[in-house]
Design an enzyme around this catalytic site. Sequence first.
Site, PDB file in Angstrom:
ATOM      1  N   HIS A  47      41.133  55.596  41.382  1.00 54.56           N
ATOM      2  CA  HIS A  47      41.812  54.206  41.364  1.00 54.56           C
ATOM      3  C   HIS A  47      41.555  53.591  42.586  1.00 54.56           C
ATOM      4  O   HIS A  47      41.278  52.449  42.656  1.00 54.56           O
ATOM      5  CB  HIS A  47      43.488  54.552  41.081  1.00 54.56           C
ATOM      6  CG  HIS A  47      43.980  53.377  40.812  1.00 54.56           C
ATOM      7  ND1 HIS A  47      44.173  52.511  39.475  1.00 54.56           N
ATOM      8  CD2 HIS A  47      44.680  52.131  41.595  1.00 54.56           C
ATOM      9  CE1 HIS A  47      44.664  51.462  39.416  1.00 54.56           C
ATOM     10  NE2 HIS A  47      45.240  51.401  41.051  1.00 54.56           N
ATOM     11  N   LYS A  90      41.202  37.959  39.987  1.00 53.74           N
ATOM     12  CA  LYS A  90      40.886  39.353  39.733  1.00 53.74           C
ATOM     13  C   LYS A  90      41.736  40.171  38.449  1.00 53.74           C
ATOM     14  O   LYS A  90      43.179  39.530  38.186  1.00 53.74           O
ATOM     15  CB  LYS A  90      41.394  40.137  40.942  1.00 53.74           C
ATOM     16  CG  LYS A  90      40.851  41.761  40.942  1.00 53.74           C
ATOM     17  CD  LYS A  90      41.341  42.116  42.231  1.00 53.74           C
ATOM     18  CE  LYS A  90      41.257  43.745  42.141  1.00 53.74           C
ATOM     19  NZ  LYS A  90      41.734  44.432  43.430  1.00 53.74           N
ATOM     20  N   HIS A  94      46.923  48.454  34.290  1.00 53.34           N
ATOM     21  CA  HIS A  94      48.129  49.356  34.439  1.00 53.34           C
ATOM     22  C   HIS A  94      48.214  50.285  32.988  1.00 53.34           C
ATOM     23  O   HIS A  94      49.306  50.130  32.487  1.00 53.34           O
ATOM     24  CB  HIS A  94      49.138  48.415  34.767  1.00 53.34           C
ATOM     25  CG  HIS A  94      49.905  48.885  35.832  1.00 53.34           C
ATOM     26  ND1 HIS A  94      51.238  48.842  36.089  1.00 53.34           N
ATOM     27  CD2 HIS A  94      49.335  49.415  37.129  1.00 53.34           C
ATOM     28  CE1 HIS A  94      51.324  49.203  37.302  1.00 53.34           C
ATOM     29  NE2 HIS A  94      50.267  49.554  37.946  1.00 53.34           N
TER      30      HIS A  94
END
Lengths: 784, 237
Positions: A47, A90, A94
């Site tokens: 991540h 952007k 999630h």
Amino acid sequence: MSDPAITAELVQKHNLTPDEYEKVKAILGREPSYTELGIFSVMWSEHCSYKNSRPLLKTFPTKSAKILVGAGEENAGIIDIGDGLAIAFKIESHNHPSAVEPFQGAATGVGGIIRDIFTMGARPVCAINSLRFGPIVTDSQAEAGELAAAANNRRLFAGVVAGIAHYGNCFGIPTIAGEVYFDKSYEGNPLVNAFCLGVLRHEQIARGRASGIGNPVFYVGPATGRDGLAGAAFASQDLTEESAEQQRGAVQVGDPFMEKLVCEACLELLATGAVEGIQDMGAAGLTCSTCETAARAGTGIEIELTKVPQRAPNMTPYEIMLSESQERMLIIVKQGREEEVKRIFDKWDLPWSEIGRVTDTGRMVVRNQGSVVADIPAKKLADEAPIYHREGREPAYIQVVRSFRLDTVPDTTDPVSNLRALLVWPTIASKHWVYRQYDHMVRDGSVVCPGSDAAVLRIKEDSLPLLSAEAAQTAKPAVEKLVALSVDGNAVYVYLDPYEGGKIAVAEAARNLACTGAVPLGVTDNLNFGNPLKPEIFWQLSEAVRGLGEGCRAFNAPVTGGNVSLYNQSPNGPIDPTPTVAMAGLIELPDHITTQWFKDEGDAVLLLGEPVDAADPLLGLGGSAYLQHVHGLKTGTPPRCDLEKEKNLGLGLRSLIASGCIKSAHDCSEGGLAVTLAECCISNLVARETPRLIGAQIDLRSMTQVRLDALLFGETQARVVVTTSASDAVKTVERAKLLGIPVQRLGTVGGDTLTIKVSAGEYGWKVAELHDLWWNTIPRAMKD
Amino acid sequence: MNFAVLQFPGSNCDQDCVHVLRNVMGHSARLLWHKENSLGDTDAVLVPGGFSYGDYLRTGAIARFSPVMQAVQAFAAQGGPVLGICNGFQILCEAGLLPGALIRNRSLQFRCEQVYLQTVTTASPFTNRCRPGQILRIPVAHGEGCFFADAETLAQMKANDQVLWRYVTAQGEATEMASPNGSLENIAGVCNAQRNVAGLMPHPERASEAILGGADGRLIFESLIHSLEEKKSARAA
């Protein structure tokens, strides 16, 4: 409480391989402390570090004359939109948190991406999102297991939508566009990709840099708690049966009210010029923001943890450094201007604390009550994560897909039922159940709201961040701008052919923008894939990236940043490879804004583009909604994407729009020409419960050599249905031909039915009935 | 005219109101911070939408205690016009400046969509530029906009002609389907007995420019400006 001893097992629990652990030791020249182990573990997670995807991401086009801040430089990319203005945007995923706790998982996804935007100095002015869930409806023969799974999918869907609504609505940002697909592969692993766009003047760009030795480091925003501990690391693992129970603590809790205050206070503070650097505490919280700001500036940073506001008693250094409590920011302030921070944050009644200093050591030093608990070279931690060149291997299923012959599928005998069936397929059905829960109009800029091909947002003076009192006196009034946005990603195409599918994702976004009258400016992408350590998954990823890159090059729409979400697999297996492409574009004049629905009786309906792929007329059926839903087949070579054709279509369509003769434009995507025409008839919503329906008479009898299913439901690319007034029709056809776009007149708008004549006969649908099917499918499914 | 647009922590339609008053209607409008004790030189007050104080406890419940609301109470008591939109309507009800209360939508979901409003009476500073019964198309965006009042209050409100707007269909019928939130008798907006304070859930500031899909909301601002101008010229005469 003493720290646990570092054992091989503990290292493994932190998702570091033995080799990575050796690298940690080499960097430190010693064994790490427990806190340091935690810090490396989150910073070197996929991540935060993109360690498995970085070599692929480097192949994306990232430059153009309009790029002011490029991919990977900062928290979001920034593009020039002219007249001294710029947009920052952007997208970020999630997914894992939303699988475990849909409401908070999705809400904090929105919160995180909004922070990424105001961190750049921009005022966040709109949000969009791209969502994927397992099927929410079952057929009549469904077994108990399927019924339970669908119920769970509905729970996730409802929770995610409510979470996005909660955060965005309270923050006061219009959620202005999006897409939702439902497919078995997302069962247990839904996707939540949230996008935010902000606006600023060129001179207002803020940087995430800890520059200026001796400058104080401020922590602003709510106190740190134990929520979201090591969320970044959690996001970089497969989901398991136990995830829900074990990982719920890794999901953060969002407070959009707090975020609104932090955003306003930060923009007010940035206007003073007292800020040297600013970064949000997102994934990996305090750890990531401190080491990244120092690494970017080539400096060091030293902080004292007892000064960090804490919400829970007895938090350990490990917990404080790894917490992902929301709505927190790190601000590096110019020495001597500390009072301005205090004044503004006190005005907004927000907590603030001076927690450290910028140093010249190049090290990130963390102290707790004075004693050092972590001391790591910042640049090595932030920028020198291990990089893996993974091996890719074509999965076995691809051979099966390629050898599938579309001509073994019998042609349709009942197009009337087929169209009805497609309109009630939740992926195609109207998504108003979703977007009526989002405030999509706040900020007085929503010109084209959800429900057309792309959203259009007006940028005006108050869309911009504040100026200082002095700057405001000399600033020229902002020139109004029109920004168009679309997010797209048909994952079934990508599953069947990742390279073509990647290209199509970009081409469809560009086509949607062209339909509103916009020129593409740039792209942010979210790569949602399975476990990259599996060569078959890595092959999907690398092929899709190759296609996406080519697409972006063709439209001169560089990638300005994005997000990679790997390990999207549940015990059922990996998700379909799902790159989502959010594209921003600019519309030159208000007159050019075009919507998808038919306007007036008597208007001429034209098709721009080839009715079917001339090389292989059946190709449009591969991977189509029709094949999936009517025949239960998720296979076949998907439609080809000819980027030259797509580019020409976009250029030509915009030129026609600029000439003033186009009254509506809607691209052909899922469900093919028939669904496109139906949507043109039924998608104009005037007000609550008040659609404006209008029929059309379509004549396709000239296309005799084409199978009916391919003609009506094939998803051949590079096609758009447009309308003109009857008197402009001939002129428009001529002009399209001059522009090199295939064009033909399909029929006329009017009446209360959609009728399609083909050589085999004539089919008709009452538009009111089509509307009911399309409009009410999702509300009916969600009623229980 | 001088408009004061209140700004609470969590207000998010404050800039929209200033934009419309200033750039569309051509009047002077300024934001007024919730910690202010005085309204200064103000002809009318707008209480904008948003989530004041995060809507914690109950929508509008905390905002009513803010210093600026004490000033608004005094201003209203002297007959100063006050218009609350969405969260502003909720705050004015909580503050006791308007009758009734706004509770959770019957759907239990947030709703953002265009609705039709019928002008129930033109006898108010907020509706005087509308034709009797005129239907306006204006969007709503709220989770707690279901108007409620006890039978006695409602009867009193009706006797005093205090219901200003109702949710209706395009044809003007106050059906259940026409209402986005399940309000009592489709009530969308009301005024006080003195008629100088009003609130409505729909957002006229989002419907004041053609580029945003309609300008019916302007009529509400034009009404307010008209009544202020009349008051001024009456005073001058």
